[in-house]
Design an enzyme around this catalytic site. Sequence first.
Site, PDB file in Angstrom:
ATOM      1  N   LYS A   2      -7.369  -0.059  -5.603  1.00  0.00           N
ATOM      2  CA  LYS A   2      -7.437   0.474  -6.699  1.00  0.00           C
ATOM      3  C   LYS A   2      -9.044   0.633  -6.959  1.00  0.00           C
ATOM      4  O   LYS A   2      -9.520   1.254  -8.091  1.00  0.00           O
ATOM      5  CB  LYS A   2      -7.161  -0.751  -7.786  1.00  0.00           C
ATOM      6  CG  LYS A   2      -5.352  -0.599  -7.982  1.00  0.00           C
ATOM      7  CD  LYS A   2      -4.767   0.751  -8.616  1.00  0.00           C
ATOM      8  CE  LYS A   2      -3.751   1.066  -8.297  1.00  0.00           C
ATOM      9  NZ  LYS A   2      -3.362   2.461  -7.498  1.00  0.00           N
ATOM     10  N   TYR A  32       1.166   1.697  -7.757  1.00  0.00           N
ATOM     11  CA  TYR A  32       0.419   2.038  -6.773  1.00  0.00           C
ATOM     12  C   TYR A  32      -0.129   3.464  -6.893  1.00  0.00           C
ATOM     13  O   TYR A  32      -1.291   3.591  -6.386  1.00  0.00           O
ATOM     14  CB  TYR A  32       1.178   1.843  -5.343  1.00  0.00           C
ATOM     15  CG  TYR A  32       0.601   1.943  -4.128  1.00  0.00           C
ATOM     16  CD1 TYR A  32      -0.171   0.739  -3.557  1.00  0.00           C
ATOM     17  CD2 TYR A  32       0.341   3.078  -3.608  1.00  0.00           C
ATOM     18  CE1 TYR A  32      -0.891   0.903  -2.366  1.00  0.00           C
ATOM     19  CE2 TYR A  32      -0.450   3.270  -2.321  1.00  0.00           C
ATOM     20  CZ  TYR A  32      -0.994   2.014  -1.791  1.00  0.00           C
ATOM     21  OH  TYR A  32      -1.726   2.245  -0.643  1.00  0.00           O
ATOM     22  N   TYR A  55       1.682  -2.467   4.904  1.00  0.00           N
ATOM     23  CA  TYR A  55       1.086  -3.612   4.420  1.00  0.00           C
ATOM     24  C   TYR A  55       2.122  -4.672   4.928  1.00  0.00           C
ATOM     25  O   TYR A  55       3.249  -4.906   4.515  1.00  0.00           O
ATOM     26  CB  TYR A  55       1.398  -3.687   3.015  1.00  0.00           C
ATOM     27  CG  TYR A  55       0.356  -2.770   2.311  1.00  0.00           C
ATOM     28  CD1 TYR A  55       0.525  -1.306   2.068  1.00  0.00           C
ATOM     29  CD2 TYR A  55      -0.917  -3.338   1.639  1.00  0.00           C
ATOM     30  CE1 TYR A  55      -0.383  -0.464   1.405  1.00  0.00           C
ATOM     31  CE2 TYR A  55      -1.614  -2.352   1.116  1.00  0.00           C
ATOM     32  CZ  TYR A  55      -1.489  -1.137   0.984  1.00  0.00           C
ATOM     33  OH  TYR A  55      -2.550  -0.192   0.369  1.00  0.00           O
ATOM     34  N   PRO A 115      -8.850  -5.359  -2.385  1.00  0.00           N
ATOM     35  CA  PRO A 115      -8.411  -4.180  -2.050  1.00  0.00           C
ATOM     36  C   PRO A 115      -7.171  -4.025  -1.838  1.00  0.00           C
ATOM     37  O   PRO A 115      -6.756  -2.758  -1.328  1.00  0.00           O
ATOM     38  CB  PRO A 115      -9.309  -3.886  -0.515  1.00  0.00           C
ATOM     39  CG  PRO A 115      -9.589  -5.407  -0.218  1.00  0.00           C
ATOM     40  CD  PRO A 115      -9.668  -6.193  -1.331  1.00  0.00           C
ATOM     41  N   HIS A 145       0.440  11.241   0.767  1.00  0.00           N
ATOM     42  CA  HIS A 145       1.335  10.199   1.237  1.00  0.00           C
ATOM     43  C   HIS A 145       2.376   9.941   0.018  1.00  0.00           C
ATOM     44  O   HIS A 145       2.178   9.650  -1.068  1.00  0.00           O
ATOM     45  CB  HIS A 145       0.749   8.864   1.500  1.00  0.00           C
ATOM     46  CG  HIS A 145       0.107   8.921   2.965  1.00  0.00           C
ATOM     47  ND1 HIS A 145      -0.053   7.755   3.805  1.00  0.00           N
ATOM     48  CD2 HIS A 145      -0.608   9.725   3.654  1.00  0.00           C
ATOM     49  CE1 HIS A 145      -0.585   7.949   4.962  1.00  0.00           C
ATOM     50  NE2 HIS A 145      -0.915   9.538   4.836  1.00  0.00           N
TER      51      HIS A 145
END
Length: 398
Positions: free
Chosen positions: A297, A385, A201, A293, A72
Amino acid sequence: MRTQVAIIGAGPSGLLLGQLLHKAGIDNIILERQSGEYVLGRIRAGVLEQITMDLLKAAGVDQRAQAEGLPHDGIELLFKGQRHRIDLHGLSGGKRVTVYGQTEVTRDLMEARAAAGLTTIYEAKDVALHDFDGTSPSVTYTKDGQTHTVQCDFIAGCDGYHGISRKSVPEGAVTEYEKVYPFGWLGILADVPPVSHELIYANTERGFALCSQRSATRSRYYVQCSLDEKAEDWSDEAFWNELRLRLDPEAAERLVTGPSLEKSIAPLRSFVAEPMRFGRLFLAGDAAHIVPPTGAKGLNLAASDVGYLWQALREYYGEKSSAGIDHYSTACLRRVWKAERFSWWFTSLMHRFPDTGDFGQKIQEAELDYLVNSRAASTSLAENYVGLPMELAQLQGL
Ligand code: RFL
Ligand code: PHB
């Protein structure tokens, strides 16, 4: 029984450590409280950093993750009814993440361990740690009504947040930092194609939502819920309706629903125990720290702890140097606290908090607007990220 390293817990931390140590010629035994099937039944993480993939490669168990994992290059942030893409790859200097389930990582590690003929004792009850402040630690456990002792050089506490390892440390030797969030995540796994090819998100007035996936035909979705709710009180239909209400019109239209394979509620917590080494006992993964979450991580931090421990034990056995062991806790905690900060920040930005009301919502929307329109702010999100760097000599040249 005697071994060099007794590992408590056959989650991803314990299994990865076992495989890396084996590759380095260091003998180890794993003691796990549950059965193998139970461990494989837990649906958890889905996003792997490049460093985690590199460690799987070093352990010789990355073939399926490479072949079946989904690379991704971006994520989408949804707020005020619109989606905005964060170009993780472009903003992080060419890094990306791999979507590959923790269940599959665990399965690959278990199979490699079995193929190498290494000892894992499942359903080991009453595990107790002894004498790790001296030079001859040991671990006892019961199985089929009999008590057994494992003599060892070191103990690796890879037994998660509720494990026995951290609790075995004398009170006063450990400092714990904790933040509990006033909500949880209700998660569902279903054999339906993902609503979008990248993760979404979502910040909405109804609360957070996350659209994730495991493959082109299997989706993982979450909605923020209150802590007094129970997963069994949510019908599949109620879940899909709530998720749809938290998506933008195009995604809501595209959402494919179906029966759930799994449905559960996870509470959200930030937690760190310091230090992570007590004499000959090392804590690694969720045994030492928990992140909410939102930043994906937890598993990745577990892998980087294990990377440092692998390096330290190789130096100890190979070069007769204790430098890595002495540095273990400091090295891990530097990385852990940065991931704690990122996960706390991303959680705070994306969720509806009961005490901040509409003002809190407006402030979040302003920050999100800034985040997606400022290259500096987007870059900060992207580099966290995809995973902050980790200096590990053993990974060079892989
Ligand atoms: P685990 O996986 O909890 O494994 C610990 C093992 O130790 C065993 N054990 C014992 N064994 C012997 N004696 C005892 N007394 C024992 N007590 C416990 C347990 O049975 C278990 O098998 O810890 P580990 O290995 O450190 O791995 C940590 C990860 O599991 C965790 O950080 C992640 O799942 C967190 N997480 C995520 N991490 C990511 O990096 N990316 C993600 O996308 C992501 N998503 C998530 C997540 C966690 C979630 N939940 C449910 C908390 C999504 C969710 C919903
Ligand atoms: C998941 O797929 O389970 C997942 C993905 C991203 C997260 C958390 C969980 O931030």
